[in-house]
Design an enzyme around this catalytic site. Structure first.
Site, mmCIF file in Angstrom:
data_model
loop_
_atom_site.group_PDB
_atom_site.id
_atom_site.type_symbol
_atom_site.label_atom_id
_atom_site.label_comp_id
_atom_site.label_asym_id
_atom_site.label_seq_id
_atom_site.Cartn_x
_atom_site.Cartn_y
_atom_site.Cartn_z
ATOM 1 N N CYS A 77 -76.859 52.070 1.921
ATOM 2 C CA CYS A 77 -76.510 53.433 1.513
ATOM 3 C C CYS A 77 -75.245 53.467 0.684
ATOM 4 N N CYS B 170 -77.823 55.407 -1.490
ATOM 5 C CA CYS B 170 -77.527 56.843 -1.601
ATOM 6 C C CYS B 170 -76.275 57.163 -2.427
ATOM 7 N N LYS C 17 -76.281 56.038 -6.167
ATOM 8 C CA LYS C 17 -77.413 56.777 -6.776
ATOM 9 C C LYS C 17 -77.040 58.231 -7.026
ATOM 10 N N TYR D 102 -89.515 57.059 -4.558
ATOM 11 C CA TYR D 102 -88.113 57.504 -4.532
ATOM 12 C C TYR D 102 -87.215 56.710 -5.495
ATOM 13 N N GLU E 173 -85.831 58.076 -9.127
ATOM 14 C CA GLU E 173 -84.397 58.425 -9.164
ATOM 15 C C GLU E 173 -83.656 57.553 -10.187
ATOM 16 N N HIS F 68 -77.680 86.796 -3.259
ATOM 17 C CA HIS F 68 -78.018 87.019 -4.656
ATOM 18 C C HIS F 68 -76.804 86.798 -5.531
ATOM 19 N N GLU G 53 -82.708 82.092 -2.543
ATOM 20 C CA GLU G 53 -83.147 83.401 -2.031
ATOM 21 C C GLU G 53 -84.655 83.597 -2.231
HETATM 22 P P1 FAD Z 1 -78.757 48.909 5.859
HETATM 23 O O1 FAD Z 1 -77.882 50.032 5.456
HETATM 24 O O2 FAD Z 1 -79.596 48.291 4.813
HETATM 25 O O3 FAD Z 1 -77.779 47.803 6.477
HETATM 26 C C1 FAD Z 1 -78.237 46.558 6.932
HETATM 27 C C2 FAD Z 1 -77.099 45.541 6.803
HETATM 28 O O4 FAD Z 1 -77.410 44.378 7.566
HETATM 29 C C3 FAD Z 1 -76.925 45.051 5.367
HETATM 30 O O5 FAD Z 1 -75.545 45.016 5.042
HETATM 31 C C4 FAD Z 1 -77.500 43.621 5.414
HETATM 32 O O6 FAD Z 1 -76.945 42.795 4.434
HETATM 33 C C5 FAD Z 1 -77.124 43.209 6.807
HETATM 34 N N1 FAD Z 1 -77.923 42.126 7.395
HETATM 35 C C6 FAD Z 1 -79.256 41.916 7.304
HETATM 36 N N2 FAD Z 1 -79.617 40.859 8.054
HETATM 37 C C7 FAD Z 1 -78.481 40.400 8.625
HETATM 38 C C8 FAD Z 1 -78.193 39.324 9.521
HETATM 39 N N3 FAD Z 1 -79.168 38.537 9.985
HETATM 40 N N4 FAD Z 1 -76.922 39.106 9.893
HETATM 41 C C9 FAD Z 1 -75.920 39.899 9.443
HETATM 42 N N5 FAD Z 1 -76.126 40.926 8.606
HETATM 43 C C10 FAD Z 1 -77.395 41.175 8.211
HETATM 44 N N6 FAD Z 1 -81.335 57.420 2.186
HETATM 45 C C11 FAD Z 1 -80.935 58.702 2.265
HETATM 46 O O7 FAD Z 1 -80.874 59.269 3.355
HETATM 47 N N7 FAD Z 1 -80.586 59.399 1.143
HETATM 48 C C12 FAD Z 1 -80.600 58.840 -0.081
HETATM 49 O O8 FAD Z 1 -80.283 59.506 -1.068
HETATM 50 C C13 FAD Z 1 -81.000 57.487 -0.192
HETATM 51 N N8 FAD Z 1 -80.996 56.883 -1.386
HETATM 52 C C14 FAD Z 1 -81.347 55.575 -1.469
HETATM 53 C C15 FAD Z 1 -81.337 54.972 -2.724
HETATM 54 C C16 FAD Z 1 -81.697 53.662 -2.863
HETATM 55 C C17 FAD Z 1 -81.667 53.021 -4.222
HETATM 56 C C18 FAD Z 1 -82.077 52.910 -1.714
HETATM 57 C C19 FAD Z 1 -82.459 51.468 -1.852
HETATM 58 C C20 FAD Z 1 -82.097 53.499 -0.467
HETATM 59 C C21 FAD Z 1 -81.724 54.838 -0.325
HETATM 60 N N9 FAD Z 1 -81.730 55.488 0.897
HETATM 61 C C22 FAD Z 1 -81.371 56.795 0.987
HETATM 62 C C23 FAD Z 1 -82.137 54.777 2.135
HETATM 63 C C24 FAD Z 1 -80.894 54.324 2.956
HETATM 64 O O9 FAD Z 1 -80.004 53.616 2.126
HETATM 65 C C25 FAD Z 1 -81.353 53.442 4.108
HETATM 66 O O10 FAD Z 1 -82.332 54.129 4.847
HETATM 67 C C26 FAD Z 1 -80.211 53.074 5.049
HETATM 68 O O11 FAD Z 1 -79.170 52.428 4.377
HETATM 69 C C27 FAD Z 1 -80.743 52.163 6.164
HETATM 70 O O12 FAD Z 1 -79.714 51.820 7.049
HETATM 71 P P2 FAD Z 1 -79.867 50.556 7.996
HETATM 72 O O13 FAD Z 1 -78.703 50.608 8.930
HETATM 73 O O14 FAD Z 1 -81.209 50.467 8.556
HETATM 74 O O15 FAD Z 1 -79.724 49.285 7.045
HETATM 75 P P1 NDP Z 2 -91.838 52.842 -1.569
HETATM 76 O O1 NDP Z 2 -92.449 51.824 -0.718
HETATM 77 O O2 NDP Z 2 -91.750 54.240 -1.086
HETATM 78 O O3 NDP Z 2 -92.601 52.872 -2.988
HETATM 79 C C1 NDP Z 2 -92.973 51.705 -3.660
HETATM 80 C C2 NDP Z 2 -93.484 52.039 -5.062
HETATM 81 O O4 NDP Z 2 -93.803 50.818 -5.727
HETATM 82 C C3 NDP Z 2 -94.750 52.886 -5.077
HETATM 83 O O5 NDP Z 2 -94.729 53.724 -6.207
HETATM 84 C C4 NDP Z 2 -95.860 51.823 -5.188
HETATM 85 O O6 NDP Z 2 -97.037 52.287 -5.800
HETATM 86 C C5 NDP Z 2 -95.182 50.811 -6.111
HETATM 87 N N1 NDP Z 2 -95.736 49.476 -5.942
HETATM 88 C C6 NDP Z 2 -95.817 48.779 -4.797
HETATM 89 N N2 NDP Z 2 -96.385 47.572 -5.041
HETATM 90 C C7 NDP Z 2 -96.666 47.523 -6.360
HETATM 91 C C8 NDP Z 2 -97.265 46.547 -7.202
HETATM 92 N N3 NDP Z 2 -97.691 45.383 -6.717
HETATM 93 N N4 NDP Z 2 -97.384 46.824 -8.509
HETATM 94 C C9 NDP Z 2 -96.965 48.007 -9.005
HETATM 95 N N5 NDP Z 2 -96.399 48.987 -8.251
HETATM 96 C C10 NDP Z 2 -96.250 48.735 -6.938
HETATM 97 O O7 NDP Z 2 -90.405 52.270 -1.906
HETATM 98 P P2 NDP Z 2 -89.023 52.787 -2.439
HETATM 99 O O8 NDP Z 2 -88.305 51.514 -2.678
HETATM 100 O O9 NDP Z 2 -89.082 53.741 -3.548
HETATM 101 O O10 NDP Z 2 -88.340 53.540 -1.206
HETATM 102 C C11 NDP Z 2 -88.136 52.900 0.031
HETATM 103 C C12 NDP Z 2 -87.549 53.886 1.004
HETATM 104 O O11 NDP Z 2 -86.162 54.097 0.711
HETATM 105 C C13 NDP Z 2 -88.178 55.270 0.940
HETATM 106 O O12 NDP Z 2 -89.299 55.356 1.779
HETATM 107 C C14 NDP Z 2 -87.054 56.164 1.394
HETATM 108 O O13 NDP Z 2 -87.128 56.400 2.773
HETATM 109 C C15 NDP Z 2 -85.777 55.411 1.056
HETATM 110 N N6 NDP Z 2 -85.114 56.084 -0.088
HETATM 111 C C16 NDP Z 2 -84.644 57.356 0.082
HETATM 112 C C17 NDP Z 2 -84.098 58.043 -0.980
HETATM 113 C C18 NDP Z 2 -83.629 59.457 -0.788
HETATM 114 O O14 NDP Z 2 -83.475 59.888 0.331
HETATM 115 N N7 NDP Z 2 -83.386 60.205 -1.857
HETATM 116 C C19 NDP Z 2 -83.997 57.433 -2.305
HETATM 117 C C20 NDP Z 2 -84.523 56.105 -2.374
HETATM 118 C C21 NDP Z 2 -85.070 55.474 -1.294
HETATM 119 P P3 NDP Z 2 -98.312 52.847 -4.958
HETATM 120 O O15 NDP Z 2 -98.007 54.282 -4.635
HETATM 121 O O16 NDP Z 2 -99.443 52.675 -5.898
HETATM 122 O O17 NDP Z 2 -98.431 52.000 -3.717
#
Ligand code: FAD
Ligand code: NDP
Length: 493
Positions: free
Chosen positions: A52, A57, A60, A193, A197, A468, A473
Site C-alpha cells: 500500500c 494505494c 497510485k 483495478y 488506474e 446542495h 446529493e
Molecule cells: P502487503 O502490504 O503486501 O505486505 C506484505 C509484506 O510482507 C511485504 O512488505 C512483503 O515484502 C513482505 N513479505 C512477504 N513474504 C515475506 C517473508 N517470507 N518474510 C518477510 N517479509 C515478507 N488497496 C486499497 O484499499 N486501496 C487502494 O487504492 C489500493 N491501491 C492499490 C494499488 C496497487 C497498484 C496495488 C498493487 C494494490 C493496491 N491496493 C489498494 C491493495 C493493497 O495495497 C493491499 O491489499 C494491501 O497492501 C495488502 O496488505 P497485506 O498486509 O496483505 O500485504
Molecule cells: P486482478 O486479478 O483483479 O485482474 C487481473 C487482470 O489481468 C484482469 O483484467 C485479467 O483479465 C487480466 N489477465 C489475467 N491474466 C491474463 C493473461 N494471461 N493475459 C492477459 N490478461 C490477463 O488484478 P489486479 O492486479 O488489477 O488487482 C489485484 C487486487 O489489488 C484487486 O483485486 C484489488 O483488491 C487490489 N487493488 C485495489 C485497488 C483499489 O482499491 N483502488 C487498486 C488496485 C488494486 P480477465 O478479466 O480476462 O481475467
C-alpha cells in the site's frame, strides 16, 4: 543456533502485519515482525510498510491526483478566468516528491514499531517447522525465531505472463511509481483495478497510453459501471486494444519494446512502445516461505491460504490480508485484497487473541473505489449479483446520469457521471448496492457504507436532506427506475 522466542511472530510488515503486531504489543505481548522486500524483476525495491505505502494505494492516489490537476489546468482553468501558458508536466519531479513522501512514511512505521515495543527484523522469514522460522537478512545473516503464535501477512506481488521477453523487457506496478525517467508511449496489459488506474494516471500526465484487454474491464465489478469507465477513458484518448493478449516482447535496436499480440479471432498485430506495464493480477507468496513445513494448507489453484476467523488449518497459525483465500470464506468475498480489510482483520484478530475481544472480521459490505480518470465508488452487490441473489423481479434499480456543477462552466460534457441504487423489493426496498461514477467517488461512498451496514432503505435515502450543490446529493433525489424505461439523463439544478 540459539533462538529468540516471542508470544507472536508476524511475517510481513505491510498493512495487515503492522496493524496486527502493534495491536498485539499494546496488549502487553512480546511481538516481532519480519519484513523483507525481494527486488522486482526490474530491480526496484523499497522500505517498510508493504504494498500500500510503497507500490500501491499511496503512490497510485498521488499520481492520480497529478493527473486530475492536469485535467483541471488543461480543461477547466481558462473557463474560470485563469490565464496561464499551456501546463507542462515533469515526471521526474512528481516521482521524486512522491518517493520523498513514501520515505517519510517508511521512517514513521519503523518509529511506530519501536515506540510500541515491536521488534523489527528486516529479514525474509521461512518456516522450518510449525513453531520455528529462520529469518535471513540482506547480508545473509540467519536468526532463528520461535513463537507461540504466528500471523502470515506476506501479501502478494505482480504476475508476469509466460511469454518471451516479458520479465526482461516489461515493468509492473512494483516499478512504475519509482521510474526515474518518464514512461513515454505506454502499453498497459490487463483491464482490472491496477491496469486501469495506472493507464489513467500515465495518460493523465501526458503520455500516449494503450490498454490491452483480453476480455472485460474490471471483472467482478458491476459491468454497467465498468463499461462507463472504459467509455470515459476512451473518450479521453486512451486506446483500448480489445480481445487481445500479448505473445512476445522484443527489444528493438533503438531501445523500444516491440510487442506482438494475438486477437481472439487468431489474427496478430504488433507495435512499438517505450514502456510495457504488466497488470495481469497478483501472486501471493506463502509457497515460497515454507508454509508446508508448518503444515499450513494452501489452495493449490491460487496459492492462497483458506482461513476461518483468520485461523489457518494449523491451530496457532493465522493469516490476514491479501494472502487469505476470499473464495474459501463463507460466504465468499472478492474484496479481500484491500488495505483497510487487512488492517481491520489484523486489529480484530489481536483483540480476540489477547484482549478478550469477540468481534469477527466482516468481509462483506466492504466499500471500494477505483481511481480511474472518472472515479468509481461502490458498496454492496453489483447489479448482476443482485439479480442473481434476489431475482430480477425483486430488484428495483434507481438511477440517474448527472453533470457536476463544476463541470458546466468549462463544458466538460453533460451527463458523464452516473449513480445507481439497488433495492430489494421484498424487504421494503432495503438498499443492497450503491454505485457512483464521478469526481471524488471514494469520499462519496465511505459514508454510505455505514448507512448500508445500518440497514438503510430507499425511504431513508429519500427522507435524508441533500447537501446542495454537491454530486452526492443525487442519492437523496433518485426517482427514476430502470424498469420504467424513462430516460435517466438529468437537466438543470
Ligand atoms: P502487503 O502490504 O503486501 O505486505 C506484505 C509484506 O510482507 C511485504 O512488505 C512483503 O515484502 C513482505 N513479505 C512477504 N513474504 C515475506 C517473508 N517470507 N518474510 C518477510 N517479509 C515478507 N488497496 C486499497 O484499499 N486501496 C487502494 O487504492 C489500493 N491501491 C492499490 C494499488 C496497487 C497498484 C496495488 C498493487 C494494490 C493496491 N491496493 C489498494 C491493495 C493493497 O495495497 C493491499 O491489499 C494491501 O497492501 C495488502 O496488505 P497485506 O498486509 O496483505 O500485504
Ligand atoms: P486482478 O486479478 O483483479 O485482474 C487481473 C487482470 O489481468 C484482469 O483484467 C485479467 O483479465 C487480466 N489477465 C489475467 N491474466 C491474463 C493473461 N494471461 N493475459 C492477459 N490478461 C490477463 O488484478 P489486479 O492486479 O488489477 O488487482 C489485484 C487486487 O489489488 C484487486 O483485486 C484489488 O483488491 C487490489 N487493488 C485495489 C485497488 C483499489 O482499491 N483502488 C487498486 C488496485 C488494486 P480477465 O478479466 O480476462 O481475467
Amino acid at each position: 543456533m540459539a533462538s529468540v522466542h516471542y508470544d507472536l511472530l508476524v511475517i510481513g510488515g505491510g498493512s495487515g502485519g503492522l496493524a496486527a503486531s502493534k495491536a498485539a504489543a499494546k496488549y502487553g505481548k512480546k511481538v516481532a515482525v519480519c519484513d523483507f522486500v525481494k527486488p522486482s524483476e526490474a530491480g526496484t525495491t523499497w522500505g517498510l510498510g508493504g504494498t500500500c505505502v510503497n507500490v500501491g494505494c499511496i503512490p497510485k492516489k498521488l499520481m492520480h491526483q497529478a493527473a486530475q490537476i492536469g485535467e483541471i489546468m488543461k480543461t477547466d482553468a481558462a473557463s474560470y478566468g485563469w490565464e496561464a501558458d499551456a501546463p507542462k508536466h515533469n515526471w521526474e519531479t512528481m516521482v521524486n516528491n512522491v518517493q520523498l513522501h513514501i520515505k517519510s512514511l517508511n521512517f514513521g512505521y519503523r518509529s511506530e514499531l519501536m515506540s510500541n515495543n515491536v521488534k523489527y527484523y528486516n529479514a525474509y522469514a521461512t518456516f522450518t517447522d510449525p513453531k520455528t522460522v529462520v529469518a535471513v537478512d540482506k547480508k545473509g545473516k540467519e536468526t532463528v525465531l520461535t513463537a507461540d503464535a504466528f500471523v502470515i501477512a506476506c501479501g502478494g506481488r505482480p504476475k508476469y505472463l509466460d511469454i518471451p521477453g516479458c520479465k526482461e523487457h516489461c515493468i509492473t506496478s512494483d516499478d512504475v511509481f519509482a521510474m526515474p525517467t518518464a514512461p513515454g508511449k505506454t502499453l498497459v496489459v490487463g483491464a482490472s483495478y491496477v491496469a486501469l488506474e495506472c493507464a489513467g494516471f500515465i495518460h493523465g500526465v501526458g503520455f500516449e497510453t494503450h490498454v490491452m484487454m483480453r476480455s472485460i474491464p474490471l471483472r467482478g465489478f458491476d459491468q454497467q459501471m465498468a463499461m462507463h469507465i472504459k467509455t470515459y477513458m476512451q473518450e479521453h484518448g486512451i486506446n483500448f486494444i480489445e480481445g487481445a493478449v500479448p505473445t512476445k516482447v522484443e527489444l528493438t535496436p533503438s531501445g523500444k519494446k516491440l510487442v506482438t499480440w494475438a486477437h481472439n479471432d487468431g489474427t496478430t498485430a504488433s507495435a512499438e512502445y517505450d514502456t510495457v506495464l504488466m497488470a495481469v493480477g497478483r501472486d501471493v507468496t506463502p509457497g515460497q516461505m515454507g508454509v508446508d513445513k508448518a503444515g499450513v494448507a494452501v489452495n493449490p489453484k491460487s496459492g492462497k491460504i483458506p482461513t476461518v476467523a483468520e485461523r489457518t488449518n494449523v491451530e496457532h497459525i493465522y493469516a490476514i490480508g491479501d494472502v487469505i483465500d476470499g473464495e474459501a470464506l463463507s460466504p465468499p468475498s472478492q474484496l479481500t485484497e484491500l488495505t483497510p480489510v487487512a488492517i481491520q482483520a489484523g486489529k480484530l484478530l489481536a483483540a480476540r487473541l489477547y484482549g478478550g475481544g469477540t468481534e469477527q472480521m466482516d468481509y462483506h459490505g466492504v466499500p471500494t473505489t477505483v481511481y480511474t480518470p472518472i472515479e468509481y465508488g461502490c458498496v454492496g452487490l453489483s447489479e448482476e449479483a443482485a439479480e442473481a441473489a434476489l431475482g430480477k423481479e425483486n430488484l428495483e434499480v434507481y438511477h440517474t446520469y448527472f453533470t457536476p456543477l463544476e463541470w458546466t462552466v468549462p463544458h466538460r460534457g453533460e451527463n458523464k457521471c452516473y449513480a445507481k441504487l439497488l433495492c430489494d423489493k421484498t424487504k421494503g426496498e432495503l438498499v443492497v448496492g450503491l454505485h457512483i461514477c464521478g469526481p471524488n467517488a471514494g469520499e462519496m461512498t465511505q459514508g454510505f457504507a455505514v448507512a448500508l451496514k445500518c440497514g438503510a432503505t430507499k425511504a431513508h435515502f429519500d427522507s435524508t436532506v441533500g447537501i446542495h450543490p454537491t454530486n452526492v446529493e443525487q442519492f437523496t433525489t433518485l426517482s427514476i427506475t430502470k424498469a420504467s424505461g424513462t430516460s435517466a439523463e438529468s437537466t438543470g439544478c
